[in-house]
Design an enzyme around this catalytic site. Structure first.
Site, PDB file in Angstrom:
ATOM      1  N   GLY A   1      46.067  40.870  28.221  1.00  0.00           N
ATOM      2  CA  GLY A   1      45.229  39.508  28.317  1.00  0.00           C
ATOM      3  C   GLY A   1      43.707  39.762  28.335  1.00  0.00           C
TER       4      GLY A   1
ATOM      5  N   ASP B   1      53.045  43.821  29.933  1.00  0.00           N
ATOM      6  CA  ASP B   1      52.712  42.470  29.593  1.00  0.00           C
ATOM      7  C   ASP B   1      53.760  41.779  28.824  1.00  0.00           C
ATOM      8  OD1 ASP B   1      51.296  40.068  28.304  1.00  0.00           O
ATOM      9  OD2 ASP B   1      49.406  40.851  29.201  1.00  0.00           O
TER      10      ASP B   1
ATOM     11  N   THR C   1      50.994  35.126  26.758  1.00  0.00           N
ATOM     12  CA  THR C   1      49.432  34.783  26.454  1.00  0.00           C
ATOM     13  C   THR C   1      48.821  35.825  25.960  1.00  0.00           C
ATOM     14  OG1 THR C   1      48.911  34.803  28.990  1.00  0.00           O
ATOM     15  CG2 THR C   1      49.542  32.853  28.072  1.00  0.00           C
ATOM     16  N   GLY C   2      48.955  37.212  26.455  1.00  0.00           N
ATOM     17  CA  GLY C   2      48.130  38.381  26.141  1.00  0.00           C
ATOM     18  C   GLY C   2      48.508  38.529  24.703  1.00  0.00           C
TER      19      GLY C   2
ATOM     20  N   ASP D   1      58.489  41.483  31.066  1.00  0.00           N
ATOM     21  CA  ASP D   1      58.142  40.447  32.208  1.00  0.00           C
ATOM     22  C   ASP D   1      58.245  41.191  33.551  1.00  0.00           C
ATOM     23  OD1 ASP D   1      58.445  38.565  33.958  1.00  0.00           O
ATOM     24  OD2 ASP D   1      59.483  37.215  32.638  1.00  0.00           O
ATOM     25  N   VAL D   2      57.118  41.262  34.355  1.00  0.00           N
ATOM     26  CA  VAL D   2      57.069  41.721  35.543  1.00  0.00           C
ATOM     27  C   VAL D   2      58.395  41.388  36.439  1.00  0.00           C
ATOM     28  CG1 VAL D   2      56.011  42.099  37.615  1.00  0.00           C
ATOM     29  CG2 VAL D   2      54.607  42.013  35.372  1.00  0.00           C
TER      30      VAL D   2
ATOM     31  N   ALA E   1      44.697  39.505  41.443  1.00  0.00           N
ATOM     32  CA  ALA E   1      43.854  38.371  40.828  1.00  0.00           C
ATOM     33  C   ALA E   1      44.391  36.992  41.257  1.00  0.00           C
ATOM     34  CB  ALA E   1      44.142  38.347  39.311  1.00  0.00           C
TER      35      ALA E   1
ATOM     36  N   TYR F   1      49.033  25.436  40.130  1.00  0.00           N
ATOM     37  CA  TYR F   1      48.379  26.737  39.916  1.00  0.00           C
ATOM     38  C   TYR F   1      47.738  27.195  41.312  1.00  0.00           C
ATOM     39  CZ  TYR F   1      45.503  30.494  37.940  1.00  0.00           C
ATOM     40  OH  TYR F   1      44.767  31.566  37.670  1.00  0.00           O
TER      41      TYR F   1
ATOM     42  N   THR G   1      35.491  33.182  34.258  1.00  0.00           N
ATOM     43  CA  THR G   1      35.298  34.525  33.547  1.00  0.00           C
ATOM     44  C   THR G   1      35.244  34.050  32.092  1.00  0.00           C
ATOM     45  OG1 THR G   1      36.407  35.614  35.345  1.00  0.00           O
ATOM     46  CG2 THR G   1      35.923  36.846  33.371  1.00  0.00           C
TER      47      THR G   1
END
Length: 338
Positions: free
Chosen positions: A10, A31, A35-36, A56-57, A119, A151, A181
Site C-alpha cells: 500500500g 499484502d 487496495t495495495g 490475506d493476513v 497503524a 473504521y 498522510t
C-alpha cells in the site's frame, strides 16, 4: 534488522519498505493487493533483501514463520478509505480486528517477541472539539449517523488488542495514530482528498469539496510519516507507547482546494457536494483534526522535512506527467451546489 510489513504494497507500507531497504535491512511484505499495488513494490523486486507474498493476513499460512523471523513488524493491513468503509461495513470490522488479533496471537504463541508497530488512526478521537488532539484524551465513537464509524471502532479495538497483548505477554508495542498522510503513490480511488483535488485541478475540472468545506485537516507527507514512526520505534525504551504521527498545520478543505489551484496554476472552480451525493450515505463529518505532537517531538526530536506546499508541488508535477498524452474517457463527478 528483519522487517515484516503487513499491507506493505500500500501507500504507507511501500514507503516503509523503501526506508528499511535503503538502510540495509531485510524486508518481507505480505499484502492481498485489495487496495495495495504490486507496482508500488516494483523498485524492490530485484533486491535479494526483499521478499513479497500475496496473501490475506487472516489466512496466510506463513504468518507464524514470518513473525518468528522478524525483529520488527509493522501491521498496516486493513480495509481503508471512506468509500470502502461505507461500501463494506461488516468487512471493515471483521478484517481489521480479526487480522490484528491473529497477528498478536501468533506472536505471543511463538515465544520470540518482535516489536510490533500497529497503524491506528486519528479517527479514534471521534468528534472532539479541542484545538489539539492529545494521546491521553478519551476516545469516542459517534453512533448518530452512518457506518463510517465502523473504521473508528476497528482501530480502537486494534489499539486495545495491542496494549493488552503487550501487558500480558511483554510484546514491545508502538501504536501509531496517523493523521491524514499524503504523498507519492497515494490514489484518490477510495476517498483520499488530496489526490482527488490535485487530479481535478490539473485537469481543469471543478474541485468537488464535500460538505461546506469548513472542516479542517492536518496533512503529513508520507516520508515524514515513516521517518517519525521509525524514530519512535527505534527509541531505547520498548515500553508500550501510543503516539500521534502527523503534521500540526491545520487547513480547511476550502483553503486546501484554493491552495492546490494556486500551486497548479489552475482555473478550476470550487463546488460543494453534499455528503449524501458523494458517498451515497449521509453522515456527520469530523470538523477538526489536528494532532498534538509533543510526545513525538519530546521522545525523538523529530522535525518535518516536507511542507504541504512541497508535497503538493511534487504531486501536481507527477499527475501532469501521468496524464500527458493519456486523456481519454474521463468522466468527472457532476457538481451540484449544495
Amino acid at each position: 534488522m528483519h522487517v515484516l510489513i503487513t499491507g506493505g504494497a500500500g501507500f504507507i507500507g511501500s514507503h516503509l519498505a523503501a526506508l528499511h531497504l535503503a538502510r540495509g535491512d531485510k524486508v518481507h511484505v505480505v499484502d492481498d493487493l485489495s487496495t495495495g499495488s504490486r507496482a508500488n513494490l516494483a523498485p524492490f523486486e530485484s533486491k535479494p533483501s526483499f521478499r513479497f507474498d500475496e496473501a490475506d493476513v487472516l489466512t496466510w499460512p506463513l504468518l507464524q514463520q514470518a513473525a518468528a523471523w522478524a525483529d520488527r513488524i509493522y501491521h498496516l493491513a486493513a480495509v481503508v478509505g471512506v468509500y470502502r468503509v461505507i461500501a463494506e461495513p461488516t468487512r471493515v470490522l471483521a478484517t481489521n480486528i480479526a487480522a490484528c488479533e491473529r497477528l498478536f496471537r501468533t506472536v505471543a504463541a511463538g515465544g520470540w517477541l518482535p516489536q510490533v508497530v500497529v497503524a491506528s488512526s486519528s479517527e479514534v478521537y471521534g468528534h472532539q472539539h479541542e484545538g489539539l488532539l492529545h494521546e491521553n484524551m478519551d476516545l469516542s465513537v459517534s453512533t448518530r449517523v452512518g457506518t463510517r464509524w465502523n473504521y473508528s471502532v476497528s482501530k480502537i479495538a486494534d489499539e486495545a488488542l495491542a496494549l493488552s497483548y503487550s501487558q500480558k505477554f511483554g510484546i514491545p508495542v508502538l501504536v501509531a495514530r496517523f493523521f491524514n498522510t499524503i504523498g507519492p503513490r497515494q490514489v484518490g480511488r477510495y476517498g483520499m482528498v488530496v489526490p482527488r483535488f490535485v487530479d481535478q485541478a490539473v485537469r481543469g475540472e471543478p474541485i468537488t469539496v464535500y460538505g461546506d468545506g469548513e472542516q479542517t485537516r492536518s496533512f503529513c507527507d508520507v516520508r515524514d510519516n515513516v521517518a517519525a514512526m521509525d524514530l519512535l520505534a527505534s527509541r531505547e525504551s520498548h515500553d508500550a507507547l501510543v503516539a500521534n504521527i502527523g503534521n500540526d498545520r491545520e487547513i480547511s478543505m476550502n483553503d486546501l482546494a484554493r491552495l492546490i489551484c494556486e500551486r497548479a496554476g489552475s482555473d478550476s472552480k470550487i463546488c460543494h457536494v453534499p455528503y449524501l451525493k458523494a458517498y451515497g450515505e449521509d453522515f456527520e463529518d469530523i470538523q477538526r483534526r489536528r494532532p498534538a505532537l509533543d510526545r513525538l517531538r519530546t521522545l525523538t526530536g523529530f522535525e518535518h522535512r516536507y511542507t504541504l506546499e512541497d508535497t503538493l508541488d511534487e504531486l501536481i508535477l507527477e499527475r501532469r506527467a501521468a496524464l500527458a498524452g493519456t486523456e481519454h474517457g474521463h468522466r468527472p463527478l457532476v457538481c451540484h451546489q449544495s
